[in-house]
Design a protein around this motif. Structure first.
Motif, PDB file in Angstrom:
ATOM      1  N   GLN A  16       0.827  -1.204   0.000  1.00  0.00           N
ATOM      2  CA  GLN A  16       0.000   0.000   0.000  1.00  0.00           C
ATOM      3  C   GLN A  16       0.862   1.255   0.000  1.00  0.00           C
ATOM      4  N   ILE A  17       1.920   1.235   0.788  1.00  0.00           N
ATOM      5  CA  ILE A  17       2.813   2.388   0.848  1.00  0.00           C
ATOM      6  C   ILE A  17       3.473   2.612  -0.508  1.00  0.00           C
ATOM      7  N   LEU A  18       3.992   1.543  -1.097  1.00  0.00           N
ATOM      8  CA  LEU A  18       4.679   1.665  -2.388  1.00  0.00           C
ATOM      9  C   LEU A  18       3.739   2.148  -3.489  1.00  0.00           C
ATOM     10  N   ARG A  19       2.522   1.658  -3.486  1.00  0.00           N
ATOM     11  CA  ARG A  19       1.554   2.114  -4.500  1.00  0.00           C
ATOM     12  C   ARG A  19       1.249   3.601  -4.329  1.00  0.00           C
ATOM     13  N   HIS A  20       1.120   4.036  -3.101  1.00  0.00           N
ATOM     14  CA  HIS A  20       0.800   5.434  -2.827  1.00  0.00           C
ATOM     15  C   HIS A  20       1.930   6.370  -3.246  1.00  0.00           C
ATOM     16  N   LEU A  21       3.151   5.920  -3.180  1.00  0.00           N
ATOM     17  CA  LEU A  21       4.297   6.779  -3.492  1.00  0.00           C
ATOM     18  C   LEU A  21       4.342   7.222  -4.956  1.00  0.00           C
ATOM     19  N   ALA A  22       3.642   6.545  -5.817  1.00  0.00           N
ATOM     20  CA  ALA A  22       3.626   6.917  -7.235  1.00  0.00           C
ATOM     21  C   ALA A  22       3.121   8.341  -7.440  1.00  0.00           C
ATOM     22  N   VAL A  23       2.279   8.845  -6.551  1.00  0.00           N
ATOM     23  CA  VAL A  23       1.759  10.212  -6.698  1.00  0.00           C
ATOM     24  C   VAL A  23       2.834  11.263  -6.468  1.00  0.00           C
ATOM     25  N   HIS A  24       3.954  10.867  -5.880  1.00  0.00           N
ATOM     26  CA  HIS A  24       5.046  11.799  -5.604  1.00  0.00           C
ATOM     27  C   HIS A  24       6.103  11.811  -6.707  1.00  0.00           C
ATOM     28  N   ILE A  25       5.843  11.087  -7.772  1.00  0.00           N
ATOM     29  CA  ILE A  25       6.798  11.012  -8.879  1.00  0.00           C
ATOM     30  C   ILE A  25       6.284  11.876 -10.017  1.00  0.00           C
ATOM     31  N   PRO A  26       7.110  12.810 -10.474  1.00  0.00           N
ATOM     32  CA  PRO A  26       6.678  13.674 -11.577  1.00  0.00           C
ATOM     33  C   PRO A  26       6.330  12.853 -12.820  1.00  0.00           C
ATOM     34  N   THR A  27       5.321  13.286 -13.540  1.00  0.00           N
ATOM     35  CA  THR A  27       4.895  12.545 -14.736  1.00  0.00           C
ATOM     36  C   THR A  27       6.004  12.453 -15.786  1.00  0.00           C
ATOM     37  N   SER A  67      10.620  14.655  -2.552  1.00  0.00           N
ATOM     38  CA  SER A  67      10.161  15.238  -1.288  1.00  0.00           C
ATOM     39  C   SER A  67      10.502  14.362  -0.083  1.00  0.00           C
ATOM     40  N   ASP A  68      10.469  15.001   1.079  1.00  0.00           N
ATOM     41  CA  ASP A  68      10.632  14.254   2.327  1.00  0.00           C
ATOM     42  C   ASP A  68       9.540  13.195   2.458  1.00  0.00           C
ATOM     43  N   THR A  69       8.348  13.520   2.029  1.00  0.00           N
ATOM     44  CA  THR A  69       7.241  12.563   2.098  1.00  0.00           C
ATOM     45  C   THR A  69       7.573  11.309   1.313  1.00  0.00           C
ATOM     46  N   PHE A  70       8.164  11.488   0.136  1.00  0.00           N
ATOM     47  CA  PHE A  70       8.568  10.355  -0.704  1.00  0.00           C
ATOM     48  C   PHE A  70       9.609   9.510   0.035  1.00  0.00           C
ATOM     49  N   TRP A  71      10.685  10.157   0.510  1.00  0.00           N
ATOM     50  CA  TRP A  71      11.771   9.422   1.167  1.00  0.00           C
ATOM     51  C   TRP A  71      11.315   8.763   2.462  1.00  0.00           C
ATOM     52  N   LEU A  72      10.481   9.447   3.224  1.00  0.00           N
ATOM     53  CA  LEU A  72      10.000   8.861   4.472  1.00  0.00           C
ATOM     54  C   LEU A  72       9.015   7.720   4.201  1.00  0.00           C
ATOM     55  N   GLY A  73       8.281   7.803   3.109  1.00  0.00           N
ATOM     56  CA  GLY A  73       7.419   6.693   2.696  1.00  0.00           C
ATOM     57  C   GLY A  73       8.245   5.472   2.322  1.00  0.00           C
ATOM     58  N   LEU A  74       9.333   5.706   1.582  1.00  0.00           N
ATOM     59  CA  LEU A  74      10.238   4.602   1.257  1.00  0.00           C
ATOM     60  C   LEU A  74      10.832   4.006   2.529  1.00  0.00           C
ATOM     61  N   ALA A  75      11.207   4.868   3.469  1.00  0.00           N
ATOM     62  CA  ALA A  75      11.769   4.401   4.741  1.00  0.00           C
ATOM     63  C   ALA A  75      10.739   3.570   5.514  1.00  0.00           C
ATOM     64  N   GLU A  76       9.497   4.002   5.493  1.00  0.00           N
ATOM     65  CA  GLU A  76       8.443   3.255   6.190  1.00  0.00           C
ATOM     66  C   GLU A  76       8.227   1.886   5.552  1.00  0.00           C
ATOM     67  N   ALA A  77       8.210   1.847   4.214  1.00  0.00           N
ATOM     68  CA  ALA A  77       8.060   0.559   3.525  1.00  0.00           C
ATOM     69  C   ALA A  77       9.237  -0.355   3.843  1.00  0.00           C
ATOM     70  N   ALA A  78      10.444   0.191   3.838  1.00  0.00           N
ATOM     71  CA  ALA A  78      11.632  -0.602   4.165  1.00  0.00           C
ATOM     72  C   ALA A  78      11.553  -1.119   5.599  1.00  0.00           C
ATOM     73  N   ASP A  79      11.072  -0.281   6.502  1.00  0.00           N
ATOM     74  CA  ASP A  79      10.929  -0.683   7.900  1.00  0.00           C
ATOM     75  C   ASP A  79       9.966  -1.853   8.029  1.00  0.00           C
ATOM     76  N   LYS A  80       8.864  -1.799   7.324  1.00  0.00           N
ATOM     77  CA  LYS A  80       7.864  -2.872   7.375  1.00  0.00           C
ATOM     78  C   LYS A  80       8.421  -4.183   6.820  1.00  0.00           C
ATOM     79  N   MET A  81       9.422  -4.073   5.930  1.00  0.00           N
ATOM     80  CA  MET A  81      10.038  -5.262   5.345  1.00  0.00           C
ATOM     81  C   MET A  81      11.314  -5.662   6.090  1.00  0.00           C
ATOM     82  N   ASN A  82      11.587  -4.986   7.206  1.00  0.00           N
ATOM     83  CA  ASN A  82      12.774  -5.263   8.022  1.00  0.00           C
ATOM     84  C   ASN A  82      14.073  -5.070   7.245  1.00  0.00           C
ATOM     85  N   LEU A  83      14.108  -4.060   6.403  1.00  0.00           N
ATOM     86  CA  LEU A  83      15.300  -3.713   5.627  1.00  0.00           C
ATOM     87  C   LEU A  83      15.958  -2.511   6.300  1.00  0.00           C
TER      88      LEU A  83
END
Length: 99
Positions: A16-27, A67-83
């Motif tokens: 869910q986190i990874l799917r949501h992050l697509a909105v933070h990527i410029p077209t 954005s920080d939101t993008f990087w922190l979202g990636l960090a949250e996804a990594a945390d959930k995967m124990n990376l």
């Protein structure tokens, strides 16, 4: 019914986190090979590879500051995967708050 409020506050899955992050990527980056990899990995439920593709996309496109939101979202996804190393790398790329 307060008894069932915990269901509403359920944390998001890495997918869910990874799917949501697509909105933070410029077209303009949607044609980039790493973005295409990200979509393919999402489709095949390869969450760690999708995460890696987003990190590589951001690292390979230095002309745009994600954005920080993008990087922190990636960090949250990594945390959930124990990376842990990936989580710390993503957190270091944000300029502000931590998870």
């Amino acid at each position: 019914m307060k008894l069932f409020n915990f269901i509403k506050k359920r944390s998001k899955t890495p997918a869910q986190i990874l799917r949501h992050l697509a909105v933070h990527i410029p077209t303009s980056y949607t044609a980039h090979h790493q973005f295409k990899n990200y979509l393919e990995f999402l489709e095949h439920r390869e969450w760690e590879l999708a995460l890696d593709s987003l990190i590589e996309l951001a690292d390979e496109t230095p002309g745009y500051a994600f954005s920080d939101t993008f990087w922190l979202g990636l960090a949250e996804a990594a945390d959930k995967m124990n990376l842990d190393k990936t989580r710390e790398y993503c957190k270091s790329k944000s300029t502000g708050t931590t998870l």
